[in-house]
Design a protein around this motif. Structure first.
Motif, PDB file in Angstrom:
ATOM      1  N   ARG A 182      -4.180  -0.288  -8.244  1.00  0.00           N
ATOM      2  CA  ARG A 182      -4.449   1.133  -7.989  1.00  0.00           C
ATOM      3  C   ARG A 182      -5.914   1.336  -7.646  1.00  0.00           C
ATOM      4  N   GLU A 183      -6.175   2.198  -6.655  1.00  0.00           N
ATOM      5  CA  GLU A 183      -7.541   2.536  -6.294  1.00  0.00           C
ATOM      6  C   GLU A 183      -7.556   3.917  -5.643  1.00  0.00           C
ATOM      7  N   THR A 184      -8.618   4.681  -5.918  1.00  0.00           N
ATOM      8  CA  THR A 184      -8.754   6.038  -5.372  1.00  0.00           C
ATOM      9  C   THR A 184      -9.992   6.117  -4.480  1.00  0.00           C
ATOM     10  N   THR A 185      -9.805   6.696  -3.293  1.00  0.00           N
ATOM     11  CA  THR A 185     -10.907   6.964  -2.363  1.00  0.00           C
ATOM     12  C   THR A 185     -10.822   8.426  -1.940  1.00  0.00           C
ATOM     13  N   GLU A 186     -11.880   9.193  -2.176  1.00  0.00           N
ATOM     14  CA  GLU A 186     -11.931  10.607  -1.762  1.00  0.00           C
ATOM     15  C   GLU A 186     -10.668  11.362  -2.161  1.00  0.00           C
ATOM     16  N   ASN A 187     -10.299  11.214  -3.416  1.00  0.00           N
ATOM     17  CA  ASN A 187      -9.158  11.922  -4.032  1.00  0.00           C
ATOM     18  C   ASN A 187      -7.782  11.451  -3.559  1.00  0.00           C
ATOM     19  N   ILE A 188      -7.714  10.377  -2.763  1.00  0.00           N
ATOM     20  CA  ILE A 188      -6.424   9.819  -2.369  1.00  0.00           C
ATOM     21  C   ILE A 188      -6.208   8.538  -3.162  1.00  0.00           C
ATOM     22  N   ARG A 189      -5.232   8.568  -4.042  1.00  0.00           N
ATOM     23  CA  ARG A 189      -4.945   7.400  -4.880  1.00  0.00           C
ATOM     24  C   ARG A 189      -3.849   6.561  -4.235  1.00  0.00           C
ATOM     25  N   VAL A 190      -4.118   5.272  -4.111  1.00  0.00           N
ATOM     26  CA  VAL A 190      -3.161   4.322  -3.548  1.00  0.00           C
ATOM     27  C   VAL A 190      -2.712   3.385  -4.661  1.00  0.00           C
ATOM     28  N   THR A 191      -1.414   3.303  -4.873  1.00  0.00           N
ATOM     29  CA  THR A 191      -0.844   2.382  -5.859  1.00  0.00           C
ATOM     30  C   THR A 191       0.052   1.404  -5.113  1.00  0.00           C
ATOM     31  N   VAL A 192      -0.151   0.107  -5.363  1.00  0.00           N
ATOM     32  CA  VAL A 192       0.625  -0.938  -4.693  1.00  0.00           C
ATOM     33  C   VAL A 192       1.327  -1.794  -5.740  1.00  0.00           C
ATOM     34  N   ILE A 193       2.615  -2.046  -5.538  1.00  0.00           N
ATOM     35  CA  ILE A 193       3.373  -2.950  -6.405  1.00  0.00           C
ATOM     36  C   ILE A 193       4.032  -4.009  -5.520  1.00  0.00           C
ATOM     37  N   PRO A 194       3.574  -5.263  -5.595  1.00  0.00           N
ATOM     38  CA  PRO A 194       4.216  -6.319  -4.818  1.00  0.00           C
ATOM     39  C   PRO A 194       5.357  -6.979  -5.590  1.00  0.00           C
ATOM     40  N   PHE A 195       6.371  -7.426  -4.860  1.00  0.00           N
ATOM     41  CA  PHE A 195       7.521  -8.109  -5.449  1.00  0.00           C
ATOM     42  C   PHE A 195       7.811  -9.370  -4.637  1.00  0.00           C
ATOM     43  N   TYR A 196       7.987 -10.472  -5.316  1.00  0.00           N
ATOM     44  CA  TYR A 196       8.412 -11.690  -4.629  1.00  0.00           C
ATOM     45  C   TYR A 196       9.915 -11.629  -4.401  1.00  0.00           C
ATOM     46  N   MET A 197      10.376 -11.943  -3.185  1.00  0.00           N
ATOM     47  CA  MET A 197      11.790 -11.834  -2.841  1.00  0.00           C
ATOM     48  C   MET A 197      12.494 -13.178  -2.721  1.00  0.00           C
ATOM     49  N   GLY A 198      11.727 -14.256  -2.524  1.00  0.00           N
ATOM     50  CA  GLY A 198      12.358 -15.557  -2.406  1.00  0.00           C
ATOM     51  C   GLY A 198      11.900 -16.301  -1.169  1.00  0.00           C
ATOM     52  N   ARG A 211       8.271  -7.956  -0.803  1.00  0.00           N
ATOM     53  CA  ARG A 211       8.260  -6.542  -0.463  1.00  0.00           C
ATOM     54  C   ARG A 211       7.124  -5.913  -1.261  1.00  0.00           C
ATOM     55  N   TYR A 212       6.593  -4.833  -0.769  1.00  0.00           N
ATOM     56  CA  TYR A 212       5.561  -4.131  -1.516  1.00  0.00           C
ATOM     57  C   TYR A 212       5.834  -2.637  -1.429  1.00  0.00           C
ATOM     58  N   CYS A 213       5.702  -1.987  -2.560  1.00  0.00           N
ATOM     59  CA  CYS A 213       5.931  -0.542  -2.662  1.00  0.00           C
ATOM     60  C   CYS A 213       4.569   0.136  -2.771  1.00  0.00           C
ATOM     61  N   ILE A 214       4.355   1.157  -1.966  1.00  0.00           N
ATOM     62  CA  ILE A 214       3.079   1.867  -1.952  1.00  0.00           C
ATOM     63  C   ILE A 214       3.324   3.352  -2.206  1.00  0.00           C
ATOM     64  N   ARG A 215       2.530   3.898  -3.131  1.00  0.00           N
ATOM     65  CA  ARG A 215       2.550   5.348  -3.332  1.00  0.00           C
ATOM     66  C   ARG A 215       1.166   5.900  -2.999  1.00  0.00           C
ATOM     67  N   LEU A 216       1.154   6.950  -2.181  1.00  0.00           N
ATOM     68  CA  LEU A 216      -0.068   7.674  -1.829  1.00  0.00           C
ATOM     69  C   LEU A 216      -0.023   9.021  -2.525  1.00  0.00           C
ATOM     70  N   GLU A 217      -1.096   9.383  -3.231  1.00  0.00           N
ATOM     71  CA  GLU A 217      -1.146  10.648  -3.964  1.00  0.00           C
ATOM     72  C   GLU A 217      -2.451  11.364  -3.675  1.00  0.00           C
ATOM     73  N   ASN A 218      -2.348  12.611  -3.246  1.00  0.00           N
ATOM     74  CA  ASN A 218      -3.512  13.453  -3.001  1.00  0.00           C
ATOM     75  C   ASN A 218      -3.843  14.196  -4.293  1.00  0.00           C
ATOM     76  N   GLN A 219      -4.943  13.818  -4.917  1.00  0.00           N
ATOM     77  CA  GLN A 219      -5.333  14.433  -6.187  1.00  0.00           C
ATOM     78  C   GLN A 219      -6.346  15.558  -5.996  1.00  0.00           C
ATOM     79  N   GLY A 220      -6.636  15.887  -4.746  1.00  0.00           N
ATOM     80  CA  GLY A 220      -7.566  16.976  -4.448  1.00  0.00           C
ATOM     81  C   GLY A 220      -6.855  18.192  -3.904  1.00  0.00           C
ATOM     82  N   ASN A 221      -7.634  19.143  -3.393  1.00  0.00           N
ATOM     83  CA  ASN A 221      -7.075  20.398  -2.879  1.00  0.00           C
ATOM     84  C   ASN A 221      -6.951  20.417  -1.367  1.00  0.00           C
ATOM     85  N   GLU A 222      -7.563  19.440  -0.697  1.00  0.00           N
ATOM     86  CA  GLU A 222      -7.606  19.418   0.755  1.00  0.00           C
ATOM     87  C   GLU A 222      -6.301  18.864   1.336  1.00  0.00           C
ATOM     88  N   VAL A 223      -5.805  19.461   2.412  1.00  0.00           N
ATOM     89  CA  VAL A 223      -4.622  18.953   3.105  1.00  0.00           C
ATOM     90  C   VAL A 223      -5.063  17.827   4.036  1.00  0.00           C
TER      91      VAL A 223
END
Length: 315
Positions: A182-198, A211-223
């Protein structure tokens, strides 16, 4: 009493149960009903995973010689859950979160073939808003009654069937969640979860899949709107690949206060048993200016589970 939007004909409030207190300590049990605090869907907990969370916001690391953070970030144990999503809610979240994101390599020689189990997700402990219901089948999913048994003497009143335990044991290597970044830049938090598939053999070489799952979250007020992705993929074989493209999975999601999050999964393959990835997402503000958001570096590690292929659905 918690309520839920039910929207086949229009916006109708429908009671689904009664909220319970959040668990500040300990974990939720198999059979716990919940609303997802970010995406709003109804779900039920199948079983927990204990992951190492590498949060670069808590313990920032200095850049190293290859341009991404060093491995000094300390991992902290954190609870995630394997859950089922109520199929009634899938159409309403499909623009914000993929409902077929948990994929497996197919059990045959075609190294490109993937299949998904619809309505399966991974959620963090803090994503869960627990509730209870008097319904014996409160979640609609084709695996609900195969995996869970109603038992009114228990709390929560659903217990794992033998089919769930067998499915979990057989598919453990392909489902296992171990590291979260997980890392946040300018109120945008990026979370990455990697999975080995074989691993699969292709043209006399071994191809390793993740495969890797990514979640992007805006923790600020700006669109803001995601415009581009820029990946660097390093393989233990010595290759460094750069990937640039518009958006992610064919979309350029807008993150606002009303809809602050977007989640997706993708895949990567290497002709080596390990490697790592890092990069940036380019976002655009409403005034037309752009800024880069860091994707935390993460390792692609294979494991010793290659002897048995995934088993997919329980029989």
């Amino acid at each position: 009493v918690s309520t839920r939007l039910n929207r086949p004909e229009g916006k109708i409030l429908e009671p689904v149960g009664v909220f319970e207190a959040l668990k500040q300590h300990g974990k939720y049990e198999t059979g716990q009903l919940f609303l997802h605090s970010v995406f709003g869907y109804r779900g039920i907990v199948l079983f927990p995973w204990h992951a190492r969370l590498y949060d670069r916001d808590v313990s920032p690391a200095a850049p190293d010689s290859v341009g991404h953070g060093s491995k000094e970030v300390k991992g902290k144990m954190h609870t995630y859950y394997q859950v089922l999503i109520d199929t009634r809610d899938c159409p309403h979240i499909s623009q914000r979160s993929q409902t077929e994101a948990v994929t497996f390599l197919a059990n045959h020689d075609d190294s490109r073939a993937l299949y998904a189990i619809p309505g399966l997700d991974y959620v963090s402990h803090e994503d869960i808003l627990p509730y209870n219901s008097t319904e014996q089948v409160p979640i609609q999913h084709e695996l609900f009654e195969r995996f869970l048994l109603f038992d009114p003497s228990r709390n929560p009143p659903f217990t794992a069937r033998d089919t769930l335990r067998a499915w979990q044991e057989k598919n453990h290597p392909w489902l296992e969640l171990s590291d979260v970044h997980r890392e946040t830049t300018e109120n945008i938090r990026v979370t990455v979860i990697p999975f080995y598939m074989g691993m699969r053999e292709a043209q006399n070489s071994h191809v390793y899949w993740w495969r890797y799952c990514i979640r992007l979250e805006n923790q600020g007020n700006e669109v803001v709107q995601l415009r581009e992705r820029h990946w660097r993929i390093f393989s233990l074989s010595g290759t460094l690949e750069t990937v640039r493209g518009r958006g992610v999975v064919g979309k350029e999601p807008v993150l606002s206060r009303e809809q602050p999050a977007f989640q997706y999964s993708s895949h990567v393959s290497l002709q080596a048993p390990s490697g790592h990835m890092w990069g940036t997402f380019c976002f655009e503000r409403t005034d037309g200016s752009h800024f880069d958001v860091r994707i935390p570096p993460f390792s692609l590690e294979s494991n010793k589970y290659d002897k048995a292929p995934p088993t997919g659905y329980p029989l």
